[in-house]
Design a protein around this motif. Structure first.
Motif, PDB file in Angstrom:
ATOM      1  N   LEU A 687       0.847  -1.185   0.000  1.00 20.37           N
ATOM      2  CA  LEU A 687       0.000   0.000   0.000  1.00 20.37           C
ATOM      3  C   LEU A 687       0.881   1.232   0.000  1.00 20.37           C
ATOM      4  CD1 LEU A 687      -2.486  -1.073   2.833  1.00 20.37           C
ATOM      5  CD2 LEU A 687      -2.847  -1.286   0.365  1.00 20.37           C
ATOM      6  N   TYR A 688       0.380   2.307  -0.587  1.00 18.15           N
ATOM      7  CA  TYR A 688       1.098   3.584  -0.532  1.00 18.15           C
ATOM      8  C   TYR A 688       0.348   4.542   0.368  1.00 18.15           C
ATOM      9  CZ  TYR A 688       3.133   8.055  -1.650  1.00 18.15           C
ATOM     10  OH  TYR A 688       3.735   9.288  -1.537  1.00 18.15           O
ATOM     11  N   ARG A 689       1.028   4.998   1.409  1.00 16.76           N
ATOM     12  CA  ARG A 689       0.458   5.989   2.319  1.00 16.76           C
ATOM     13  C   ARG A 689       0.643   7.364   1.681  1.00 16.76           C
ATOM     14  NH1 ARG A 689       3.216   5.868   7.738  1.00 16.76           N
ATOM     15  NH2 ARG A 689       1.634   7.460   8.063  1.00 16.76           N
ATOM     16  N   SER A 690      -0.461   7.956   1.263  1.00 18.46           N
ATOM     17  CA  SER A 690      -0.372   9.151   0.429  1.00 18.46           C
ATOM     18  C   SER A 690      -0.078  10.423   1.209  1.00 18.46           C
ATOM     19  CB  SER A 690      -1.691   9.336  -0.337  1.00 18.46           C
ATOM     20  OG  SER A 690      -2.735   9.725   0.554  1.00 18.46           O
ATOM     21  N   GLY A 691      -0.451  10.466   2.492  1.00 17.91           N
ATOM     22  CA  GLY A 691      -0.358  11.733   3.223  1.00 17.91           C
ATOM     23  C   GLY A 691      -1.481  12.691   2.881  1.00 17.91           C
ATOM     24  N   ASP A 692      -2.417  12.263   2.025  1.00 12.00           N
ATOM     25  CA  ASP A 692      -3.592  13.071   1.684  1.00 12.00           C
ATOM     26  C   ASP A 692      -4.730  12.731   2.634  1.00 12.00           C
ATOM     27  OD1 ASP A 692      -2.375  14.360  -0.385  1.00 12.00           O
ATOM     28  OD2 ASP A 692      -3.164  13.055  -1.943  1.00 12.00           O
ATOM     29  N   LEU A 693      -5.546  13.719   2.906  1.00 11.27           N
ATOM     30  CA  LEU A 693      -6.721  13.540   3.763  1.00 11.27           C
ATOM     31  C   LEU A 693      -7.950  13.362   2.886  1.00 11.27           C
ATOM     32  CD1 LEU A 693      -7.432  13.678   6.843  1.00 11.27           C
ATOM     33  CD2 LEU A 693      -8.107  16.047   6.430  1.00 11.27           C
ATOM     34  N   GLY A 694      -8.796  12.391   3.239  1.00  8.83           N
ATOM     35  CA  GLY A 694      -9.995  12.169   2.445  1.00  8.83           C
ATOM     36  C   GLY A 694     -11.016  11.389   3.234  1.00  8.83           C
ATOM     37  N   ARG A 695     -12.150  11.137   2.586  1.00  8.06           N
ATOM     38  CA  ARG A 695     -13.160  10.271   3.194  1.00  8.06           C
ATOM     39  C   ARG A 695     -13.895   9.514   2.097  1.00  8.06           C
ATOM     40  NH1 ARG A 695     -15.640  14.987   5.862  1.00  8.06           N
ATOM     41  NH2 ARG A 695     -16.589  16.312   4.278  1.00  8.06           N
ATOM     42  N   LEU A 696     -14.211   8.254   2.406  1.00  6.94           N
ATOM     43  CA  LEU A 696     -14.988   7.424   1.506  1.00  6.94           C
ATOM     44  C   LEU A 696     -16.465   7.590   1.830  1.00  6.94           C
ATOM     45  CD1 LEU A 696     -13.163   3.988   1.118  1.00  6.94           C
ATOM     46  CD2 LEU A 696     -13.793   5.569  -0.701  1.00  6.94           C
ATOM     47  N   LEU A 697     -17.251   7.875   0.820  1.00  8.06           N
ATOM     48  CA  LEU A 697     -18.679   8.046   1.003  1.00  8.06           C
ATOM     49  C   LEU A 697     -19.382   6.696   0.858  1.00  8.06           C
ATOM     50  CD1 LEU A 697     -19.166  11.357  -0.996  1.00  8.06           C
ATOM     51  CD2 LEU A 697     -18.640  11.043   1.427  1.00  8.06           C
ATOM     52  N   PRO A 698     -20.620   6.587   1.335  1.00  8.92           N
ATOM     53  CA  PRO A 698     -21.312   5.295   1.283  1.00  8.92           C
ATOM     54  C   PRO A 698     -21.421   4.694  -0.111  1.00  8.92           C
ATOM     55  CG  PRO A 698     -22.449   6.769   2.778  1.00  8.92           C
ATOM     56  CD  PRO A 698     -21.384   7.592   2.103  1.00  8.92           C
ATOM     57  N   ASP A 699     -21.380   5.519  -1.158  1.00 10.36           N
ATOM     58  CA  ASP A 699     -21.471   4.967  -2.517  1.00 10.36           C
ATOM     59  C   ASP A 699     -20.124   4.524  -3.059  1.00 10.36           C
ATOM     60  OD1 ASP A 699     -20.232   7.378  -2.935  1.00 10.36           O
ATOM     61  OD2 ASP A 699     -21.637   8.102  -4.449  1.00 10.36           O
ATOM     62  N   GLY A 700     -19.072   4.598  -2.231  1.00  7.45           N
ATOM     63  CA  GLY A 700     -17.752   4.163  -2.666  1.00  7.45           C
ATOM     64  C   GLY A 700     -16.914   5.241  -3.312  1.00  7.45           C
ATOM     65  N   SER A 701     -17.455   6.436  -3.475  1.00 10.19           N
ATOM     66  CA  SER A 701     -16.675   7.525  -4.060  1.00 10.19           C
ATOM     67  C   SER A 701     -15.820   8.192  -2.982  1.00 10.19           C
ATOM     68  CB  SER A 701     -17.586   8.548  -4.726  1.00 10.19           C
ATOM     69  OG  SER A 701     -18.462   9.132  -3.788  1.00 10.19           O
ATOM     70  N   LEU A 702     -14.766   8.814  -3.429  1.00  9.76           N
ATOM     71  CA  LEU A 702     -13.786   9.418  -2.528  1.00  9.76           C
ATOM     72  C   LEU A 702     -13.892  10.927  -2.586  1.00  9.76           C
ATOM     73  CD1 LEU A 702     -11.155   8.972  -0.737  1.00  9.76           C
ATOM     74  CD2 LEU A 702      -9.882   9.276  -2.876  1.00  9.76           C
ATOM     75  N   GLU A 703     -13.834  11.557  -1.425  1.00 12.48           N
ATOM     76  CA  GLU A 703     -13.694  13.015  -1.352  1.00 12.48           C
ATOM     77  C   GLU A 703     -12.274  13.331  -0.906  1.00 12.48           C
ATOM     78  OE1 GLU A 703     -16.498  14.979   1.110  1.00 12.48           O
ATOM     79  OE2 GLU A 703     -18.037  15.037  -0.428  1.00 12.48           O
ATOM     80  N   HIS A 704     -11.609  14.205  -1.660  1.00 16.50           N
ATOM     81  CA  HIS A 704     -10.257  14.618  -1.315  1.00 16.50           C
ATOM     82  C   HIS A 704     -10.336  15.893  -0.493  1.00 16.50           C
ATOM     83  CE1 HIS A 704      -6.236  16.508  -2.262  1.00 16.50           C
ATOM     84  NE2 HIS A 704      -5.897  15.344  -1.776  1.00 16.50           N
ATOM     85  N   LEU A 705      -9.708  15.886   0.698  1.00 13.20           N
ATOM     86  CA  LEU A 705      -9.850  16.996   1.636  1.00 13.20           C
ATOM     87  C   LEU A 705      -8.563  17.772   1.841  1.00 13.20           C
ATOM     88  CD1 LEU A 705     -11.975  15.130   4.348  1.00 13.20           C
ATOM     89  CD2 LEU A 705     -12.784  16.479   2.415  1.00 13.20           C
ATOM     90  N   GLY A 706      -7.526  17.507   1.047  1.00 14.38           N
ATOM     91  CA  GLY A 706      -6.280  18.254   1.209  1.00 14.38           C
ATOM     92  C   GLY A 706      -5.162  17.381   1.753  1.00 14.38           C
ATOM     93  N   ARG A 707      -4.136  18.043   2.275  1.00 13.10           N
ATOM     94  CA  ARG A 707      -2.963  17.343   2.793  1.00 13.10           C
ATOM     95  C   ARG A 707      -3.012  17.250   4.312  1.00 13.10           C
ATOM     96  NH1 ARG A 707       0.224  14.047   0.334  1.00 13.10           N
ATOM     97  NH2 ARG A 707       1.878  14.597   1.788  1.00 13.10           N
TER      98      ARG A 707
END
Length: 932
Positions: A687-707
């Protein structure tokens, strides 16, 4: 914080009568409260049986209705008639044959600031005849809270804090907890019970015992927490009594607790992440079972099934798994199948697949003759051209990996990068590779061997070279081929620098699917109008852009579309930096979604350009969606906490990427590779630890929230401020340095990098040489806009940099001869002789455009005054600002300002003079190699 109002519903026996209730209420209120605004009994007939849905709706309306201002209590008697009463009186016959005589509900609603839950229950007992009115004593509250009580509520608060902390990624969570009043008499009336705050410290290393020992504190003056518990009160569960603790939740997230009934979550405020009750209950049960020395990190709100579901949510299986392949092998198949088809266009020349294949073979023979062998690294320092693409293919044919070195970057930076990579040789002139004998046949290299090394910014001052194998690039193309409909009918552009990994997608996407690649030269890429003309002329169908560049192209398209020239673009891929979808509405007006598909892709160099893809629709543009879509087939995305566990649904955490795109690691950086490329604890692979902040939504899509760290994106490039600081500290004239990145707010052009230095003893305070040296060692997007000298850097009490105390950065360069209003009037002939420091072309009138141009510079660059000797680049200019200046100049009737001209004549005076002569003379000469 008490509820704004709360209520009780009391089922009355058939013998109860409205007059008796009214008399009892009047008598009791006369003992308890002064005459003003005493409550009275209201009666309402409900033409429905008490157990019907209509009766339930009427009760809900009544309990949810707040009190009028200034009133303590409202009493309403709901009498259920079940229809028309028979003539002459008698019992009511209900629809189901049930006979009820005078059955009703008494609804008592109280202002939470006047009567607490226990007080409202005392009122109900008095009206039911269970307690004499004079036994109840009204008190002026509130009494001090009993901070030692409320053990059950404290445990609920601890469980709630742990669960919410996981959802929010917070190290501390405050929970409002209801507590009884200290020394409260048994029949006291008033708002006497109170609320305390459970301030949970969830820092790493904390234990269960330490959490449960957290003391309750009185509320502080900074307002109630956004999270709280509300006690159902003593009446809930009593025979015929139902409590309604808070029809309107007092907190953004409110939970009901008490001795009776399970924990209940009330609907949260919009924007508040809902925390499921079941997960809070799971943590509460664990708190009771584990040892006090158990770390809080061991308390997972998710059970095994929920964790498995989270992992499955972020994984997309490949549509048709295939064996790994090498890039040049797939290209050779395209060349064999369609040798005469156009493969690459650069300027007026187009190469067929067969001709490009032959050119790559010729250059590969030359590489072999110069000593390149399988496994070597070869630097490519070539402008965007047909030979650049052929040289990439040649390196891969030779079994080596290419290292792009952007010729627009400073020479010292290119040399550093080449030394860091340890390249066998650097190709700057393809002619050196021609005229050599064919190389001997060799065994085909492995698809897992590196195809290229692209360097990204590093916090230690040393760029990180990312090793990406052939198989990853092929997997990327195969993962998108079907969904995007990629094939021989497409024409792509190579718009980005080869040192930017977006170019990997742009180059190999068409060449491995039979399409045509159009190479965009340096100056066309920096002129939205010229670039759009190229898109029209070449009938480009697949376009890849950073949002910053696409914003400029969309503006040019808006201006040109009215003239009838139409784009053939059917697919736009946006990536490289966060997308603000709201400005895209204008694009959708001209290019509807059914004719031109927009896709937002999140990606990282270390995971082979792209990770997710999501269609951008008009609806998303209207809502300002931050979604970057779902993982590509064969890729996986997890959002995890600091311990590597999947976070609950919708909770923020670190984005971790697995699957087909994970690179081999960092070149010559084993420690960093081990830290960021980690084994998958749930199966084979890494796995690659990106250092990016995000959240997975119930539909499986990703929201990118910054670093998570201080890394930022500047014009699509990853920038580590630490690398800039490291370069500054290498300067003998600098004793200490700090770097800040400010601006942005959706405007990529306004991002500025400001440096602060403490001069070394004897170095003086002139920071010009420091900035010039940094510009030689850093790519243009990382060069500081300003360098400000300070006697010392401001520090916190812990000895760390205190950015809040840094002064405003100095001017990029003080204007040398700023034209004042009087000077411009003189130059225009309205206030005396012209100032000799101002050329004639600086007149705002017919004599020249420079006064208006100076105003545009001031507006775009945000400086107060501009003089004829001021340099655009020294004032903080960049290529995005240059495009805006050109657009504003056209809007205001001035001659166009080609970006190329800004490089040739970067001062205001020289540019004004150049714009006043014929265009062929203004564009003569050669452009310098440095970029914006």
């Amino acid at each position: 914080m008490p509820p704004s109002h709360h209520a009780l519903t009391v089922r009355l026996p058939p013998a109860a009568s409205a007059p008796a209730l009214a008399a009892a209420l009047t008598a009791a209120a006369g003992l308890w409260w002064p005459a003003r605004r005493r409550p009275r009994l209201w009666t309402q007939d409900v033409p429905a049986p008490p157990g019907s849905a209509a009766a339930a709706r009427r009760r809900a309306v009544e309990t949810g209705r707040p009190l009028a201002p200034g009133h303590r209590l409202r009493a309403v008697l709901l009498r259920y008639t079940g229809g028309e009463r028979p003539k002459g009186g008698g019992p009511v016959a209900t629809a189901d044959g049930e006979r009820q005589e005078g059955v009703g509900d008494l609804v008592l609603t109280a202002d939470g600031d006047a009567l607490d839950a226990r007080s409202l229950w005392l009122v109900a007992r008095v009206l039911r005849g269970e307690l004499a009115p004079d036994a109840v004593t009204p008190l002026d509250g509130p009494l001090p809270p009993d901070l030692g009580a409320g053990g059950a509520a404290r445990r609920w608060a601890a469980a709630l804090a742990v669960t919410v902390g996981r959802y929010e990624g917070a190290a501390s969570v405050r929970v409002a907890v209801p507590v009884p009043a200290l020394g409260r008499p048994p029949y006291a009336l008033g708002a006497l019970d109170g609320y305390a705050v459970f301030a949970a410290d969830l820092s790493p290393g904390r234990t269960v015992g330490e959490l449960l020992a957290t003391p309750l504190r009185p509320p502080v003056g900074d307002g109630p927490p956004p999270l709280g518990l509300v006690d159902r009160g003593p009446a809930d569960g009593e025979d015929g009594v139902t409590a309604h603790p808070c029809p309107r939740p007092p907190y953004a997230r409110t939970y009901l607790t008490g001795a009776v009934g399970p924990l209940t979550a009330l609907p949260p405020d919009p924007g508040a992440v809902p925390v499921p009750v079941g997960q809070v209950e799971r943590v509460r049960a664990r708190l009771a079972d584990v040892s006090p020395t158990t770390p809080l990190s061991a308390l997972d709100p998710l059970d095994a099934a929920q964790r498995a579901a989270r992992l499955a949510l972020g994984t997309t299986a490949p549509a048709a798994p295939t064996a790994p392949r090498r890039i040049e092998a797939l290209f050779a198949e395209q060349a064999a199948a369609r040798p005469d088809a156009p493969a690459l266009t650069c300027g007026d020349a187009t190469l067929s697949y067969a001709r490009l294949d032959d050119r790559a073979r010729e250059l590969a023979d030359g590489l072999y003759a110069l000593g390149v062998r399988p496994g070597d690294l070869v630097g490519l320092c070539l402008p965007r051209s047909a030979d650049l693409v052929a040289a990439m293919l040649a390196v891969l044919r030779a079994g080596a990996a290419y290292v792009p070195l952007d010729p627009e970057h400073p020479a010292e930076l290119r040399e550093r990068t080449a030394r860091d990579a340890g390249v066998r040789l650097t190709v700057e002139d393809p002619a050196r590779l021609t005229g050599h004998p064919p190389r001997p046949a060799e065994e085909a290299a492995s698809p897992s061997a590196p195809a290229y090394v692209i360097h990204t910014s590093g916090s230690t001052g040393r760029p990180k070279g990312v090793l990406v194998p052939h198989a990853n690039v092929v997997a990327l193309v195969e993962a998108t081929r079907g969904d995007f409909g990629l094939g021989p009918g497409d024409t792509w552009t190579c718009f980005h620098s080869a040192a930017f990994d977006f170019s990997v997608w742009e180059i190999w996407g068409p060449l491995l699917t039979g399409g045509r690649l159009v190479v965009v030269d340096h100056w066309t890429a920096r002129s939205p109008e010229d670039f759009r003309a190229l898109l029209v002329r070449e009938r480009v169908s697949v376009l890849s852009q950073t949002p910053s560049a696409f914003t400029q192209l969309a503006a040019a398209d808006r201006a040109e579309a009215a003239r009838g020239s139409a784009l053939a673009v059917r697919l736009v891929v946006l990536g490289g930096e966060p997308l603000d979808a709201r400005p895209l509405l204008d694009w959708f007006d001209r290019h509807p979604e059914d004719r031109c598909r927009l896709v937002n892709m999140y990606g990282i160099t270390e995971t082979t350009v792209h990770v997710t893809a999501g269609a951008v629709t008009r609806g998303q543009a209207l809502s300002g969606s931050r979604s970057v879509g779902r993982p590509l087939p064969g890729w996986s995305v997890r959002v995890v906490d600091a311990h590597g566990r999947p976070v609950p649904p919708g909770a923020p955490g670190e984005i971790v990427v697995g699957g087909a795109g994970v690179a081999l690691g960092y070149l010559h950086r084993p420690e960093l590779t081990a830290a960021r490329f980690v084994p998958d604890p749930r199966g084979p692979g890494r796995l690659y630890r990106s250092g990016d902040l995000g959240r997975l939504l119930p539909d499986g899509s990703l929201e990118h929230l910054g670093r998570i760290d201080d890394q930022v994106k500047v014009r699509g490039f990853r920038v580590e401020p630490g690398e800039i600081r490291h370069v500054l500290l290498e300067d003998p004239a600098v004793a200490a340095a700090a770097v800040t990145v400010t601006g942005g707010d959706g405007d990529a052009a306004s991002v500025r990098i400001d440096a602060y230095v403490v001069p070394a003893p004897g170095a003086g305070e002139d920071t010009g040489p420091v900035r010039e040296r940094a510009a030689r060692l850093l790519p243009p997007h990382m060069a500081p806009t300003t360098v400000t000298a300070l006697p010392a850097l401001p520090l916190t009490a812990n000895g760390k940099l205190d950015p809040a105390r840094l002064p405003a950065p100095g001017e990029p360069r003080p204007p040398r001869t700023p034209p004042t209003a009087a000077t411009l009037r003189k130059a225009a002939g309205t206030g005396g002789p012209a100032d000799p420091a101002v050329p004639a072309s600086l007149s705002p009138g017919p004599a020249g455009p420079a006064a208006a141009l100076a105003a545009i510079w001031q507006e775009v660059l945000g400086v107060e005054a501009v003089g004829p000797e001021d340099d655009f680049w020294d004032l903080g200019g960049n290529s995005l600002y240059a495009i805006r200046i050109a657009a504003l100049a056209r809007e205001r009737g001035l001659p166009g300002v080609p970006l190329r001209q800004l490089y040739l004549t970067p001062t205001l005076g020289a540019l004004s003079e150049a714009l006043a002569v014929p265009p062929d003379a203004a564009s003569s000469g050669s452009a310098p190699a440095s970029g914006a």
